[in-house]
Design a protein around this motif. Structure first.
Motif, short mmCIF file in Angstrom:
data_model
loop_
_atom_site.label_atom_id
_atom_site.label_comp_id
_atom_site.label_asym_id
_atom_site.label_seq_id
_atom_site.Cartn_x
_atom_site.Cartn_y
_atom_site.Cartn_z
N ARG A 195 0.83 -1.20 0.00
CA ARG A 195 0.00 0.00 0.00
C ARG A 195 0.87 1.26 0.00
N ALA A 196 1.93 1.27 0.79
CA ALA A 196 2.84 2.42 0.83
C ALA A 196 3.52 2.64 -0.51
N ALA A 197 3.96 1.54 -1.15
CA ALA A 197 4.62 1.66 -2.44
C ALA A 197 3.67 2.15 -3.52
N LEU A 198 2.41 1.69 -3.48
CA LEU A 198 1.43 2.13 -4.46
C LEU A 198 1.05 3.59 -4.27
N LYS A 199 1.01 4.02 -3.02
CA LYS A 199 0.69 5.43 -2.74
C LYS A 199 1.75 6.34 -3.32
N ALA A 200 3.02 5.95 -3.18
CA ALA A 200 4.11 6.75 -3.74
C ALA A 200 4.15 6.66 -5.27
N ASP A 201 3.59 5.59 -5.82
CA ASP A 201 3.62 5.35 -7.27
C ASP A 201 2.78 6.36 -8.04
N GLY A 202 1.60 6.69 -7.54
CA GLY A 202 0.80 7.75 -8.15
C GLY A 202 -0.19 7.31 -9.20
N ILE A 203 -0.12 6.07 -9.69
CA ILE A 203 -1.08 5.59 -10.68
C ILE A 203 -2.21 4.87 -9.95
N ASP A 204 -3.45 5.20 -10.27
CA ASP A 204 -4.61 4.64 -9.56
C ASP A 204 -4.57 3.11 -9.60
N THR A 205 -4.51 2.50 -8.42
CA THR A 205 -4.46 1.05 -8.31
C THR A 205 -5.34 0.61 -7.14
N VAL A 206 -6.22 -0.34 -7.40
CA VAL A 206 -7.10 -0.89 -6.37
C VAL A 206 -6.47 -2.18 -5.86
N MET A 207 -6.31 -2.28 -4.53
CA MET A 207 -5.83 -3.51 -3.92
C MET A 207 -7.03 -4.43 -3.71
N ALA A 208 -7.22 -5.35 -4.66
CA ALA A 208 -8.42 -6.18 -4.65
C ALA A 208 -8.40 -7.23 -3.56
N GLY A 209 -7.21 -7.71 -3.19
CA GLY A 209 -7.12 -8.65 -2.08
C GLY A 209 -6.67 -10.03 -2.48
N TRP A 210 -6.85 -10.97 -1.54
CA TRP A 210 -6.35 -12.34 -1.66
C TRP A 210 -7.37 -13.25 -2.36
N THR A 211 -6.86 -14.17 -3.15
CA THR A 211 -7.70 -15.18 -3.79
C THR A 211 -7.70 -16.45 -2.93
N PRO A 212 -8.62 -17.37 -3.18
CA PRO A 212 -8.62 -18.62 -2.43
C PRO A 212 -7.31 -19.41 -2.57
N LEU A 213 -6.60 -19.21 -3.66
CA LEU A 213 -5.33 -19.92 -3.87
C LEU A 213 -4.15 -19.21 -3.23
N GLY A 214 -4.40 -18.07 -2.58
CA GLY A 214 -3.32 -17.36 -1.92
C GLY A 214 -2.59 -16.37 -2.80
N HIS A 215 -3.12 -16.07 -3.99
CA HIS A 215 -2.54 -15.02 -4.83
C HIS A 215 -3.08 -13.66 -4.36
N TYR A 216 -2.34 -12.59 -4.70
CA TYR A 216 -2.83 -11.25 -4.38
C TYR A 216 -3.13 -10.53 -5.69
N GLU A 217 -4.28 -9.85 -5.74
CA GLU A 217 -4.71 -9.22 -6.99
C GLU A 217 -4.79 -7.70 -6.86
N LEU A 218 -4.43 -7.04 -7.94
CA LEU A 218 -4.54 -5.59 -8.09
C LEU A 218 -5.35 -5.29 -9.34
N GLN A 219 -6.02 -4.14 -9.33
CA GLN A 219 -6.66 -3.62 -10.54
C GLN A 219 -6.06 -2.25 -10.78
N ARG A 220 -5.32 -2.09 -11.87
CA ARG A 220 -4.51 -0.89 -12.09
C ARG A 220 -4.97 -0.16 -13.35
N LYS A 221 -5.05 1.15 -13.24
CA LYS A 221 -5.45 1.97 -14.39
C LYS A 221 -4.42 1.84 -15.50
N ARG A 222 -4.91 1.74 -16.73
CA ARG A 222 -4.02 1.68 -17.89
C ARG A 222 -3.64 3.11 -18.29
N ALA A 223 -2.73 3.69 -17.53
CA ALA A 223 -2.37 5.09 -17.72
C ALA A 223 -1.21 5.27 -18.69
#
Length: 340
Positions: free
Chosen positions: A303-331
C-alpha cells in the motif's frame, strides 16, 4: 550518481522522458501510437452497450467507449476526454468529466468550487493559495484544485498556471458544437514530465543524454521478464492478454524467513516495475510461500509503495489460492511495443 535527474530525449522518432534517482531508472515516459490521455474530442454518441453499462462513441481517432451514459442519445454531439491507453483491438476509454491539468492547477469545468490539496497542511499557506485562486478565478463558474506542488512554488508561477488553464478550459468548453474534431492533443512525455515530476532535479535536455546517463541500458533490462531483487530473490513480470502475472521467488535462500523477505522486497519493487513497463489492468501476484500472519505486513508495504507510485491502483485482495490481486489503471502505453 546521487540525486534526481530528469532527462528529455528521443528514442528513435519517439519523444521520451526519464527520471533517474540515485543512478537508477525510477520512471520513463515514451510517446506511443494511440491517443494520449488528456486529449479532448468533440465526438458523436454512436450506440449503447447495455450489457456493459456504456456507449460507443465516434471520435476522429476511432471508436471510444464511454461509461455513465444516462440521458445520452445516439447521434448526440458531446465533449469527452481520453482517460487512459487503448488496448489493442479495443475502444479508446473516454469520459465526459473533463479536467484541465497542469503543474500546479487542475481546472474542473463541471465541478465548481475552489479546493486545495489535502497534503498541504500549513494553514497560512492554504490561506495564501486560496487568495491566489480567488484573485485569478474571479467569478468563474468553473472549479479549481490546487495541487500539492504549490507548496514549493512561487505565487506568480501558480497564478500564471491557473490563468492559463482557466483560459484553455473556457475556450475548449465553448467549442462543443460542430463536426467531430480533436480539440487538444494531450501532453507528450516532455510536457508530462514537467507537470508530474515536480521534486527538485537536474534537468538534462541534450540529444543523446539517454545513452550518456544509462537510460538505454536500463530500458534494455526491461525487455526481460526477470527482475533481480536483494538477497538473491527475484520476480518475473509477464503480461498476457487477460492479465499481468507476477511470480515471486526466493532464489537460493532456504531460510525460514526467505518467503517473507522476498515478498516484502516484491511489495516495494512491483509498483516500480509496472510503472516502468507501462502495465495495467488486472495484476495477479503469485507470492513466495509465507505464513498467513505475514500477509498484513506485506499489504502495508505494498500500500505504501502504491501510494508513492501515483497511478490509480485498487488492492483487490487475496484469492482462495493465496494469490494477491490488483486492478490498475491503464495510464501508460506498454513499453514492450515501443523499444527498438
Amino acid at each position: 550518481m546521487k540525486g534526481r535527474q530528469i532527462l528529455l530525449d528521443h528514442i528513435g522518432e519517439r519523444e521520451a522522458a526519464a527520471l533517474m534517482v540515485d543512478g537508477k531508472l525510477d520512471d520513463v515516459l515514451i510517446d506511443g501510437d494511440t491517443p494520449r490521455p488528456g486529449a479532448i474530442y468533440r465526438a458523436v454518441a454512436d450506440r449503447p452497450v447495455k450489457g456493459q453499462g456504456g456507449m460507443f462513441v465516434k471520435t476522429p481517432d476511432g471508436m471510444g467507449f464511454l461509461r455513465q451514459v444516462k440521458g445520452l442519445a445516439p447521434g448526440q454531439t458531446l465533449l469527452m476526454q481520453v482517460t487512459g491507453m487503448a488496448e489493442d483491438g479495443k475502444a479508446i476509454p473516454v469520459t465526459q468529466k473533463i479536467l484541465f491539468k497542469s503543474r500546479y492547477a487542475i481546472v474542473t469545468p463541471e465541478a465548481p468550487g475552489l479546493n486545495i490539496s489535502r497534503s498541504i497542511k500549513d494553514d497560512d499557506l492554504r490561506e495564501t493559495l486560496l487568495g491566489i485562486a480567488h484573485e485569478v478565478m474571479g467569478g468563474s463558474e468553473m472549479g479549481l484544485i490546487l495541487r500539492s506542488s504549490c507548496a514549493e512554488a512561487e505565487a506568480g508561477e501558480i497564478a500564471e498556471d491557473i490563468a492559463a488553464m482557466e483560459e484553455m478550459a473556457r475556450a475548449v468548453m465553448a467549442d462543443a458544437a460542430g463536426e467531430m474534431e480533436k480539440l487538444t492533443e494531450g501532453d507528450g512525455p516532455h510536457e508530462e514530465a514537467w507537470r508530474e515530476w515536480v521534486a527538485p532535479a537536474d534537468i538534462v535536455t541534450r540529444a543523446g543524454c539517454f545513452e550518456d546517463h544509462g537510460v538505454l541500458d536500463a530500458l534494455e533490462d526491461l525487455k526481460s521478464a526477470k527482475v533481480a531483487m536483494g538477497g538473491g530473490a527475484f520476480l518475473f513480470v509477464e503480461p498476457t492478454r487477460a492479465l499481468v502475472a507476477v511470480d515471486v521467488n526466493t532464489g537460493a535462500d532456504t531460510s525460514p524467513a526467505a518467503g517473507i523477505k522476498a515478498n516484502m522486497a516484491a511489495a516495494r519493487e512491483i509498483p516500480r516495475q509496472l510503472r516502468l513497463r507501462g502495465l495495467g489492468g488486472q495484476v495477479t501476484i503469485d507470492l513466495a510461500p509465507m505464513p498467513k500472519k505475514e500477509r498484513r505486513p506485506f499489504e502495508t508495504a505494498l500500500r505504501a509503495a502504491l501510494k508513492a507510485d501515483g497511478i490509480d491502483t485498487v488492492m483487490a485482495g487475496w484469492t482462495p489460492l493465496g494469490h494477491y490481486e490488483l486492478q490498475r489503471k491503464r495510464a501508460r502505453v506498454a513499453i514492450r511495443g515501443l523499444l527498438p
